[in-house]
Design an enzyme around this catalytic site. Sequence first.
Site, short mmCIF file in Angstrom:
data_model
loop_
_atom_site.label_atom_id
_atom_site.label_comp_id
_atom_site.label_asym_id
_atom_site.label_seq_id
_atom_site.Cartn_x
_atom_site.Cartn_y
_atom_site.Cartn_z
N TYR A 202 26.36 25.73 -48.48
CA TYR A 202 26.64 26.29 -47.11
C TYR A 202 27.45 27.58 -47.11
CZ TYR A 202 28.37 25.94 -42.19
OH TYR A 202 28.80 26.46 -40.80
N SER B 96 30.46 32.51 -40.76
CA SER B 96 31.37 31.58 -41.11
C SER B 96 32.70 32.10 -41.85
CB SER B 96 30.76 30.37 -41.65
OG SER B 96 31.66 29.39 -42.06
#
Length: 283
Positions: free
Chosen positions: A179, A166
């Site tokens: 995250y 990501s």
Amino acid sequence: MKQNVLNTDLTGKVAVVTGAGGVLCSHMAKVLARAGAKVALVNRSDEAICRYAAEIVEEGGTARAYKADVLDRIGLEAVAARIEEELGPCDILVNGAGGNHPMATTDKEYYEPGDIDADTKSFFDLDDACVDAVFRLNFNGTLIPTQIFARHMAKQQSGCIINISSMNAFTPLTKIPAYSGAKAAVSNFTQWLAVHFSGTGIRVNAIAPGFFSTKQNEKLLWNEDGTPTARTKKILAATPMGRFGETEELEGALLYLVNDQAAGFVTGIVLPVDGGFSAYSGV
Ligand code: NAD
């Protein structure tokens, strides 16, 4: 030769896609099937994967749905044995299962004096179990399926693993420390595994999607009335191309990385598909 942007032909190969019930990885499963692979769609819940597998079969491809939790080693080993029996041993693994948890997310971007006692979820209120769950899902949820599905690859001396990282792995995004850290670990693990397997014929790479508006992040991106949140405005201002990505725009990166001719010397990279987000300093 199957027709796709790169003429990648996966006929005879078996691809396992975890998180295939989700927005991005259901599309990746379809892309691999259209390139000729027999695809095992793996997901914790099975409603969506049954639907997506049926859609692939309707298009003329080969696909089956397998309900499994990527963190449940025993359950996943049983599913791997079924996949091997029904489709064949795994040649391509896409580790797509991942995500965040609201209780591992701060309400505000910046800490302000007094927040510790205020009615806001500050850094000090992040829940241990939820932080743990986010790390486990994204990191262990990549490592465990790799241990299970890459066994055959290591024996046959060929194979391809695609992890899903990501933007927040390069620089953390505000509000989502767990995250961000977990995806940084996924990128790091991609490099580690590429080196570890470098003598085995297994290539390991990651795709780092920029901003795609999906179910996973819809609460952060859209207000209940459908208008963009302040975060959406910020994301688009920080994405030089000025828009969210379309799921189809991941197709070229995936077909390139799984193509043993085109990407035969490519291992250990994290490929951004991000409209320029990771290249832009904001100035
Ligand atoms: P999504 O929430 O639509 O899909 C994730 C899927 O994983 C869901 O179907 C969910 O049921 C499944 N899943 C969750 N926990 C699981 C478990 N323990 N075992 C098996 N399956 C499980 O998310 P998405 O937007 O399609 O994202 C796919 C991947 O891409 C994720 O790793 C995500 O972190 C990453 N990603 C997404 C974006 C984005 O903009 N959407 C950006 C960067 C990275």
